[in-house]
Motif scaffolding. Structure first.
Motif, PDB file in Angstrom:
ATOM      1  N   GLU A 140       0.683  -1.350   0.040  1.00  0.00           N
ATOM      2  CA  GLU A 140      -0.133  -0.078   0.036  1.00  0.00           C
ATOM      3  C   GLU A 140       0.781   1.292   0.158  1.00  0.00           C
ATOM      4  N   VAL A 141       0.400   2.300  -0.539  1.00  0.00           N
ATOM      5  CA  VAL A 141       0.952   3.685  -0.576  1.00  0.00           C
ATOM      6  C   VAL A 141       1.111   3.866   1.014  1.00  0.00           C
ATOM      7  N   GLY A 142       2.291   4.529   1.311  1.00  0.00           N
ATOM      8  CA  GLY A 142       2.549   4.943   2.704  1.00  0.00           C
ATOM      9  C   GLY A 142       3.184   3.915   3.602  1.00  0.00           C
ATOM     10  N   THR A 143       3.358   2.721   2.980  1.00  0.00           N
ATOM     11  CA  THR A 143       4.140   1.541   3.716  1.00  0.00           C
ATOM     12  C   THR A 143       5.446   1.998   3.867  1.00  0.00           C
ATOM     13  N   LYS A 144       5.985   1.801   5.236  1.00  0.00           N
ATOM     14  CA  LYS A 144       7.385   2.385   5.516  1.00  0.00           C
ATOM     15  C   LYS A 144       8.185   1.125   5.117  1.00  0.00           C
ATOM     16  N   ILE A 145       9.397   1.374   4.863  1.00  0.00           N
ATOM     17  CA  ILE A 145      10.559   0.368   4.362  1.00  0.00           C
ATOM     18  C   ILE A 145      11.768   0.461   5.216  1.00  0.00           C
ATOM     19  N   PHE A 146      12.245  -0.342   6.069  1.00  0.00           N
ATOM     20  CA  PHE A 146      13.289  -0.404   6.867  1.00  0.00           C
ATOM     21  C   PHE A 146      14.262  -1.018   6.387  1.00  0.00           C
ATOM     22  N   ARG A 147      15.747  -0.777   6.691  1.00  0.00           N
ATOM     23  CA  ARG A 147      16.964  -1.470   6.482  1.00  0.00           C
ATOM     24  C   ARG A 147      16.843  -2.539   7.733  1.00  0.00           C
ATOM     25  N   VAL A 148      17.906  -3.389   7.466  1.00  0.00           N
ATOM     26  CA  VAL A 148      18.241  -4.297   8.623  1.00  0.00           C
ATOM     27  C   VAL A 148      19.454  -4.080   9.126  1.00  0.00           C
ATOM     28  N   LYS A 149      19.997  -4.518  10.217  1.00  0.00           N
ATOM     29  CA  LYS A 149      21.147  -4.294  10.608  1.00  0.00           C
ATOM     30  C   LYS A 149      22.448  -5.322  10.259  1.00  0.00           C
ATOM     31  N   GLU A 150      21.620  -6.302   9.893  1.00  0.00           N
ATOM     32  CA  GLU A 150      22.731  -7.407   9.841  1.00  0.00           C
ATOM     33  C   GLU A 150      23.089  -7.566   8.059  1.00  0.00           C
ATOM     34  N   ARG A 151      22.184  -6.977   7.334  1.00  0.00           N
ATOM     35  CA  ARG A 151      22.750  -7.357   5.690  1.00  0.00           C
ATOM     36  C   ARG A 151      22.367  -5.901   4.982  1.00  0.00           C
ATOM     37  N   ASN A 152      22.751  -5.627   4.036  1.00  0.00           N
ATOM     38  CA  ASN A 152      22.666  -4.671   2.999  1.00  0.00           C
ATOM     39  C   ASN A 152      21.953  -5.130   1.982  1.00  0.00           C
ATOM     40  N   ASP A 153      21.386  -6.290   1.663  1.00  0.00           N
ATOM     41  CA  ASP A 153      20.655  -6.545   0.679  1.00  0.00           C
ATOM     42  C   ASP A 153      19.228  -7.213   1.026  1.00  0.00           C
ATOM     43  N   ILE A 154      18.855  -6.801   2.124  1.00  0.00           N
ATOM     44  CA  ILE A 154      17.521  -7.130   2.289  1.00  0.00           C
ATOM     45  C   ILE A 154      16.769  -5.823   3.167  1.00  0.00           C
ATOM     46  N   LEU A 155      15.658  -5.607   2.853  1.00  0.00           N
ATOM     47  CA  LEU A 155      14.612  -4.673   3.420  1.00  0.00           C
ATOM     48  C   LEU A 155      13.446  -5.117   4.165  1.00  0.00           C
ATOM     49  N   ILE A 156      12.893  -4.459   5.103  1.00  0.00           N
ATOM     50  CA  ILE A 156      11.454  -4.868   5.610  1.00  0.00           C
ATOM     51  C   ILE A 156      10.622  -3.927   5.463  1.00  0.00           C
ATOM     52  N   ALA A 157       9.309  -4.233   4.827  1.00  0.00           N
ATOM     53  CA  ALA A 157       8.191  -3.366   4.838  1.00  0.00           C
ATOM     54  C   ALA A 157       7.559  -3.674   6.384  1.00  0.00           C
ATOM     55  N   ASP A 187       5.340  -7.510   9.385  1.00  0.00           N
ATOM     56  CA  ASP A 187       6.374  -7.216   8.644  1.00  0.00           C
ATOM     57  C   ASP A 187       6.691  -8.311   7.387  1.00  0.00           C
ATOM     58  N   ILE A 188       7.169  -7.684   6.140  1.00  0.00           N
ATOM     59  CA  ILE A 188       7.479  -8.476   5.096  1.00  0.00           C
ATOM     60  C   ILE A 188       8.892  -8.198   4.742  1.00  0.00           C
ATOM     61  N   ARG A 189       9.356  -9.157   4.580  1.00  0.00           N
ATOM     62  CA  ARG A 189      11.113  -8.933   4.242  1.00  0.00           C
ATOM     63  C   ARG A 189      11.070  -9.172   2.622  1.00  0.00           C
ATOM     64  N   PHE A 190      12.095  -8.400   2.048  1.00  0.00           N
ATOM     65  CA  PHE A 190      12.244  -8.237   0.716  1.00  0.00           C
ATOM     66  C   PHE A 190      13.875  -8.220   0.417  1.00  0.00           C
ATOM     67  N   ASN A 191      14.194  -9.301  -0.465  1.00  0.00           N
ATOM     68  CA  ASN A 191      15.636  -9.536  -0.714  1.00  0.00           C
ATOM     69  C   ASN A 191      16.039  -8.615  -2.221  1.00  0.00           C
ATOM     70  N   GLN A 192      17.237  -7.777  -2.346  1.00  0.00           N
ATOM     71  CA  GLN A 192      17.424  -7.272  -3.404  1.00  0.00           C
ATOM     72  C   GLN A 192      17.579  -8.376  -4.692  1.00  0.00           C
ATOM     73  N   LEU A 193      16.919  -7.937  -5.520  1.00  0.00           N
ATOM     74  CA  LEU A 193      16.867  -8.692  -6.931  1.00  0.00           C
ATOM     75  C   LEU A 193      18.066  -8.385  -7.684  1.00  0.00           C
ATOM     76  N   VAL A 194      19.279  -9.072  -7.990  1.00  0.00           N
ATOM     77  CA  VAL A 194      20.488  -8.797  -8.608  1.00  0.00           C
ATOM     78  C   VAL A 194      20.409  -9.599  -9.855  1.00  0.00           C
ATOM     79  N   GLU A 195      20.850  -8.705 -11.046  1.00  0.00           N
ATOM     80  CA  GLU A 195      20.795  -9.243 -12.326  1.00  0.00           C
ATOM     81  C   GLU A 195      22.331  -9.638 -12.590  1.00  0.00           C
ATOM     82  N   GLY A 196      22.539 -10.978 -13.322  1.00  0.00           N
ATOM     83  CA  GLY A 196      23.916 -11.474 -13.297  1.00  0.00           C
ATOM     84  C   GLY A 196      23.745 -12.783 -14.061  1.00  0.00           C
TER      85      GLY A 196
END
Length: 86
Positions: free
Chosen positions: A54-71, A77-86
């Motif tokens: 939803e619009v207005g959903t806050k997104i947070f970083r996590v302390k342990e990793r740079n490739d995961i964010l939490i909505a 809470d919903i965890r999101f992983n960075q999608l990396v092309e390669g």
């Protein structure tokens, strides 16, 4: 890209939910980095756009990793992983 996937774009990078190994990690939510400003089912996303959050959903970083964010949602809470092309 799977249009059924739960995704959003932040800093020109797509993040995707539902990655089993990410959901199993012990993570600590840290500072808010952004929030969802737009919602779209279009494949051409821009920063701050999600297809399911939803619009207005806050997104947070996590302390342990740079490739995961939490909505932070009303349903939990919903965890999101960075999608990396390669």
């Amino acid at each position: 890209m799977d249009l059924k996937a739960n995704i959003f774009m932040h800093k020109d990078t797509i993040y995707i939910a539902g990655v089993p190994w990410v959901d199993e990690l012990k993570l600590t939510k840290d500072m808010q980095v952004t929030e969802i400003r737009h919602r779209s089912n279009d494949k051409d996303l821009k920063n701050g756009t999600a297809n399911k959050l939803e619009v207005g959903t806050k997104i947070f970083r996590v302390k342990e990793r740079n490739d995961i964010l939490i909505a932070e949602t009303e349903k939990g809470d919903i965890r999101f992983n960075q999608l990396v092309e390669g």
